[in-house]
Design a protein around this motif. Structure first.
Motif, mmCIF file in Angstrom:
data_model
loop_
_atom_site.group_PDB
_atom_site.id
_atom_site.type_symbol
_atom_site.label_atom_id
_atom_site.label_comp_id
_atom_site.label_asym_id
_atom_site.label_seq_id
_atom_site.Cartn_x
_atom_site.Cartn_y
_atom_site.Cartn_z
ATOM 1 N N SER A 9 -4.467 -2.869 -1.434
ATOM 2 C CA SER A 9 -5.488 -2.704 -0.526
ATOM 3 C C SER A 9 -5.758 -1.326 0.298
ATOM 4 C CB SER A 9 -5.279 -3.893 0.582
ATOM 5 O OG SER A 9 -4.080 -3.607 1.302
ATOM 6 N N LYS A 10 -6.588 -1.235 0.980
ATOM 7 C CA LYS A 10 -6.945 -0.071 1.532
ATOM 8 C C LYS A 10 -5.788 0.281 2.627
ATOM 9 C CE LYS A 10 -9.778 3.326 3.411
ATOM 10 N NZ LYS A 10 -9.440 4.446 3.196
ATOM 11 N N SER A 11 -5.348 -0.667 3.265
ATOM 12 C CA SER A 11 -4.233 -0.495 4.257
ATOM 13 C C SER A 11 -2.906 0.034 3.678
ATOM 14 C CB SER A 11 -3.843 -1.687 4.978
ATOM 15 O OG SER A 11 -3.475 -2.722 4.439
ATOM 16 N N ASP A 12 -2.706 -0.826 2.310
ATOM 17 C CA ASP A 12 -1.587 -0.013 1.333
ATOM 18 C C ASP A 12 -1.641 1.152 0.973
ATOM 19 O OD1 ASP A 12 -0.141 -2.718 1.761
ATOM 20 O OD2 ASP A 12 -0.899 -3.409 -0.381
ATOM 21 N N PHE A 13 -2.905 1.646 0.695
ATOM 22 C CA PHE A 13 -3.006 3.033 0.276
ATOM 23 C C PHE A 13 -2.982 3.888 1.440
ATOM 24 C CE2 PHE A 13 -5.959 6.563 -1.180
ATOM 25 C CZ PHE A 13 -5.507 6.847 -2.719
ATOM 26 N N ASP A 14 -3.319 3.745 2.761
ATOM 27 C CA ASP A 14 -3.183 4.437 3.696
ATOM 28 C C ASP A 14 -1.955 4.798 4.193
ATOM 29 O OD1 ASP A 14 -6.045 5.050 3.943
ATOM 30 O OD2 ASP A 14 -6.242 3.316 5.421
ATOM 31 N N ILE A 16 1.054 4.586 2.182
ATOM 32 C CA ILE A 16 1.553 5.334 1.135
ATOM 33 C C ILE A 16 1.140 6.894 1.426
ATOM 34 C CG2 ILE A 16 1.573 5.734 -1.237
ATOM 35 C CD1 ILE A 16 1.407 2.907 -1.677
ATOM 36 N N GLY A 17 -0.209 6.937 1.936
ATOM 37 C CA GLY A 17 -0.548 8.243 2.058
ATOM 38 C C GLY A 17 0.005 8.960 3.172
ATOM 39 N N SER A 18 0.360 8.120 4.305
ATOM 40 C CA SER A 18 0.837 8.468 5.676
ATOM 41 C C SER A 18 2.299 9.227 5.378
ATOM 42 C CB SER A 18 0.672 7.671 6.628
ATOM 43 O OG SER A 18 1.530 6.645 6.269
ATOM 44 N N VAL A 19 2.989 8.601 4.347
ATOM 45 C CA VAL A 19 4.280 9.060 4.153
ATOM 46 C C VAL A 19 4.527 10.359 3.298
ATOM 47 C CG1 VAL A 19 6.449 8.356 3.243
ATOM 48 C CG2 VAL A 19 5.006 6.523 4.220
ATOM 49 N N ASP A 20 5.242 11.440 3.602
ATOM 50 C CA ASP A 20 5.431 12.509 2.935
ATOM 51 C C ASP A 20 5.922 12.310 1.451
ATOM 52 O OD1 ASP A 20 8.089 11.960 3.192
ATOM 53 O OD2 ASP A 20 8.637 13.917 4.270
#
Length: 189
Positions: A9-14, A16-20
């Motif tokens: 989902s969009k929240s999962d993608f965001d 994962i993207g917020s973690v280095d």
């Protein structure tokens, strides 16, 4: 693409993207290690179940083999018990025959003793009969001699006496080798 369309989902993608990148790599390593452990657990569990089934199969085979051997041994034992029963019956029959033979032997031994007694009595009776016949014959001869020679006295005649050296003596007192008047073969008395 499948992950984007169906599972992510969009929240999962965001998130994962917020973690280095380093954290993501560590997460993937932990997640991969966890998947590896789950895979290894499944592999070991499957192997354990296969071993268990194999052991159960061997156990079933051993049980079947044992039951087969037990059946063969039971049949062998039944045959031996039947033979033993037949032998016991034969032994009992032989015991009965032995008892009958022992009784027959005792009866035959008693009959042998009876026949021996009868034989002895017959021999004694024969001897006595011989003496009686001798005495009867002697008495007949004496009476005939008295008939032919009524003047002579025959009172001193004795059937068991013999004339020996001019005397009337018992037969057993005569010395047969010594000769004398007694000569039964030539008719001398």
């Amino acid at each position: 693409m499948l992950a984007e369309e169906h599972f992510q989902s969009k929240s999962d993608f965001d998130l994962i993207g917020s973690v280095d990148g380093m954290t993501r790599a560590q997460f993937i390593q932990v997640y991969a290690a966890w998947l590896l452990c789950l895979g290894r657990y499944g592999e070991l569990k499957a192997r354990e179940e296969a071993e268990k089934k194999k052991e159960e199969g061997v156990s079933v085979q051993k049980t079947l083999e044992f039951e087969r051997k037990l059946k063969v041994a039971s049949e062998w034992l039944a045959v031996r018990e039947k033979e033993m029963l037949e032998l016991k019956t034969d032994v009992e029959g032989l015991k009965g025959k032995l008892q009958k033979l022992d009784k027959d032997k005792t009866d035959l031994e008693a009959r042998v003793v009876e026949r021996a007694v009868e034989k002895k009595e017959a021999e004694t009776g024969k001897e006595n009969h011989g003496y009686a016949m001798l005495e009867i014959g002697f008495e007949r001869a004496r009476k005939q001699a008295e008939f032919f020679y009524p003047d002579l006295k025959f009172d001193n005649l004795d059937p068991i006496k013999v004339v020996h050296n001019g005397a009337l003596v018992d037969d057993d007192e005569v010395d047969v080798e010594g000769g004398g008047d007694h000569d039964p073969e030539n008719g001398a008395a």
